[in-house]
Write a protein that holds these residues in place. Sequence first.
Motif, PDB file in Angstrom:
ATOM      1  N   PRO A   1      91.904  48.041  45.265  1.00 30.37           N
ATOM      2  CA  PRO A   1      91.549  49.044  46.279  1.00 30.37           C
ATOM      3  C   PRO A   1      91.843  48.590  47.698  1.00 30.37           C
ATOM      4  N   GLU A   2      91.565  47.323  48.000  1.00 36.12           N
ATOM      5  CA  GLU A   2      91.771  46.865  49.373  1.00 36.12           C
ATOM      6  C   GLU A   2      93.253  46.878  49.756  1.00 36.12           C
ATOM      7  N   LEU A   3      94.147  46.685  48.779  1.00 33.09           N
ATOM      8  CA  LEU A   3      95.578  46.715  49.080  1.00 33.09           C
ATOM      9  C   LEU A   3      96.049  48.145  49.355  1.00 33.09           C
ATOM     10  N   ALA A   4      95.538  49.098  48.582  1.00 33.77           N
ATOM     11  CA  ALA A   4      95.891  50.497  48.826  1.00 33.77           C
ATOM     12  C   ALA A   4      95.397  50.940  50.198  1.00 33.77           C
ATOM     13  N   LEU A   5      94.163  50.613  50.519  1.00 34.69           N
ATOM     14  CA  LEU A   5      93.610  50.996  51.822  1.00 34.69           C
ATOM     15  C   LEU A   5      94.353  50.296  52.956  1.00 34.69           C
ATOM     16  N   GLU A   6      94.723  49.047  52.731  1.00 34.87           N
ATOM     17  CA  GLU A   6      95.458  48.291  53.748  1.00 34.87           C
ATOM     18  C   GLU A   6      96.812  48.924  54.048  1.00 34.87           C
TER      19      GLU A   6
ATOM     20  N   CYS B   1      98.279  55.901  44.416  1.00 36.66           N
ATOM     21  CA  CYS B   1      98.606  54.572  44.947  1.00 36.66           C
ATOM     22  C   CYS B   1      98.548  53.637  43.749  1.00 36.66           C
ATOM     23  N   ASN B   2      99.528  53.725  42.890  1.00 38.51           N
ATOM     24  CA  ASN B   2      99.432  53.085  41.587  1.00 38.51           C
ATOM     25  C   ASN B   2      99.517  51.578  41.631  1.00 38.51           C
ATOM     26  N   HIS B   3     100.482  51.045  42.407  1.00 39.47           N
ATOM     27  CA  HIS B   3     100.688  49.603  42.316  1.00 39.47           C
ATOM     28  C   HIS B   3     101.139  49.001  43.643  1.00 39.47           C
ATOM     29  N   ASP B   4     100.875  47.739  43.764  1.00 37.64           N
ATOM     30  CA  ASP B   4     101.445  46.897  44.807  1.00 37.64           C
ATOM     31  C   ASP B   4     102.708  46.260  44.213  1.00 37.64           C
ATOM     32  N   VAL B   5     103.813  46.352  44.926  1.00 42.23           N
ATOM     33  CA  VAL B   5     105.092  45.903  44.371  1.00 42.23           C
ATOM     34  C   VAL B   5     105.048  44.435  43.964  1.00 42.23           C
TER      35      VAL B   5
ATOM     36  N   ALA C   1     104.214  53.306  44.404  1.00 39.78           N
ATOM     37  CA  ALA C   1     103.665  52.079  44.981  1.00 39.78           C
ATOM     38  C   ALA C   1     102.892  52.424  46.248  1.00 39.78           C
ATOM     39  N   ASN C   2     102.044  51.499  46.678  1.00 42.08           N
ATOM     40  CA  ASN C   2     101.274  51.715  47.907  1.00 42.08           C
ATOM     41  C   ASN C   2     102.184  52.050  49.091  1.00 42.08           C
ATOM     42  N   ALA C   3     103.279  51.312  49.229  1.00 43.35           N
ATOM     43  CA  ALA C   3     104.187  51.533  50.354  1.00 43.35           C
ATOM     44  C   ALA C   3     104.837  52.908  50.280  1.00 43.35           C
ATOM     45  N   GLN C   4     105.150  53.388  49.075  1.00 43.85           N
ATOM     46  CA  GLN C   4     105.718  54.729  48.929  1.00 43.85           C
ATOM     47  C   GLN C   4     104.698  55.801  49.297  1.00 43.85           C
ATOM     48  N   ALA C   5     103.447  55.579  48.933  1.00 42.82           N
ATOM     49  CA  ALA C   5     102.394  56.525  49.309  1.00 42.82           C
ATOM     50  C   ALA C   5     102.267  56.610  50.821  1.00 42.82           C
ATOM     51  N   ALA C   6     102.362  55.462  51.491  1.00 42.25           N
ATOM     52  CA  ALA C   6     102.300  55.451  52.958  1.00 42.25           C
ATOM     53  C   ALA C   6     103.487  56.197  53.552  1.00 42.25           C
TER      54      ALA C   6
ATOM     55  N   PRO D   1      89.693  53.944  59.018  1.00 41.02           N
ATOM     56  CA  PRO D   1      89.743  54.272  57.597  1.00 41.02           C
ATOM     57  C   PRO D   1      88.752  55.353  57.165  1.00 41.02           C
ATOM     58  N   SER D   2      88.090  56.040  58.097  1.00 38.14           N
ATOM     59  CA  SER D   2      87.023  56.968  57.730  1.00 38.14           C
ATOM     60  C   SER D   2      87.528  58.143  56.901  1.00 38.14           C
ATOM     61  N   ARG D   3      88.807  58.488  57.020  1.00 33.41           N
ATOM     62  CA  ARG D   3      89.355  59.597  56.227  1.00 33.41           C
ATOM     63  C   ARG D   3      89.819  59.152  54.847  1.00 33.41           C
ATOM     64  N   LEU D   4      89.784  57.848  54.580  1.00 33.97           N
ATOM     65  CA  LEU D   4      90.280  57.301  53.320  1.00 33.97           C
ATOM     66  C   LEU D   4      89.141  56.973  52.361  1.00 33.97           C
ATOM     67  N   THR D   5      89.386  57.212  51.085  1.00 33.52           N
ATOM     68  CA  THR D   5      88.467  56.765  50.046  1.00 33.52           C
ATOM     69  C   THR D   5      89.281  56.486  48.785  1.00 33.52           C
ATOM     70  N   VAL D   6      88.632  55.911  47.781  1.00 33.20           N
ATOM     71  CA  VAL D   6      89.309  55.547  46.535  1.00 33.20           C
ATOM     72  C   VAL D   6      88.596  56.207  45.364  1.00 33.20           C
ATOM     73  N   ALA D   7      89.352  56.827  44.485  1.00 30.93           N
ATOM     74  CA  ALA D   7      88.802  57.347  43.235  1.00 30.93           C
ATOM     75  C   ALA D   7      88.875  56.233  42.197  1.00 30.93           C
ATOM     76  N   ALA D   8      87.738  55.681  41.844  1.00 29.10           N
ATOM     77  CA  ALA D   8      87.695  54.524  40.953  1.00 29.10           C
ATOM     78  C   ALA D   8      87.817  54.949  39.490  1.00 29.10           C
ATOM     79  N   GLN D   9      88.243  54.006  38.637  1.00 23.35           N
ATOM     80  CA  GLN D   9      88.376  54.283  37.213  1.00 23.35           C
ATOM     81  C   GLN D   9      87.027  54.549  36.556  1.00 23.35           C
TER      82      GLN D   9
END
Length: 266
Positions: free
Chosen positions: A233-238, A174-178, A202-207, A248-256
């Motif tokens: 992170p909040e934009l990717a999860l959103e 989920c690299n970027h928000d357009v 982009a986030n939308a493409q991942a969705a 969102p319990s199945r979702l998590t973020v791998a941080a840098q």
Amino acid sequence: MTAVVPPEPAAGRLHYASLGSGSKGNATLVSDGETRLLVDCGFGLKETERRLARLGLHPRQLDAVLVTHEHGDHVRGVGPLARRHGLPVYLTPGTWLSGRLGELPHRHWITPQSSFCIQGIDIDPVTVPHDAREPVQFRLAAAGRRLGLLTDLGHPSEHVVEAFQGCDALILECNHDVHLLETGPYPPSLRRRVGGQWGHLANAQAAWLLQRLGLDRLQRIVCSHLSEHNNRPELALEALTPLLDGDPSRLTVAAQDQGLDWQAIT
């Protein structure tokens, strides 16, 4: 205060963890409790050793390093780590011909779309659209479970959709928000590269890709390779949460910086 080291995965289940994910470095651990693989290593040698120790591992406990492609945030530490600790490295000929890895003590070729096995883990390398010489991403299977790793992908091609069907867990770019990319600090040429057909998702493409893959079987979805400047992170999860009926319990973020502790696919 002494840092708490997470327990090493027990045998009989497929586990994964992240040393960190983003434009400053990427590395993913996969283990079935007996075989331990490192996918990419975009951190320097000392930093890699420190991050492995945080997850309870010494480099000599690794059975192999798999390489997706030659960009620095994925291979910066591969050569130094392999040379220091005598690790076998699996990569495509195109990745090797980039000349960015230096000498490798034990080099093994990956042929895209040709499965192979490292001890107890089966590995399917999948060609992906990305601006590298011969990039692949991986589907890994052990203990009756499948993990998909999709961290650098210009667009969700039909080939990718077909190859990553049936995963139990997915580490997904989920690299970027357009909007943030278009209004951010990158020069136009870099914006075109990142947002293009051979750049990053982009986030939308991942969705969209998740919808095509189906969510019934997916236990866990990890948002990865988030841009420091063009995403949050909040934009990717959103973007992904509505696909999960708002849960969102199945979702998590791998941080840098912190990566992601060991996760089990049950």
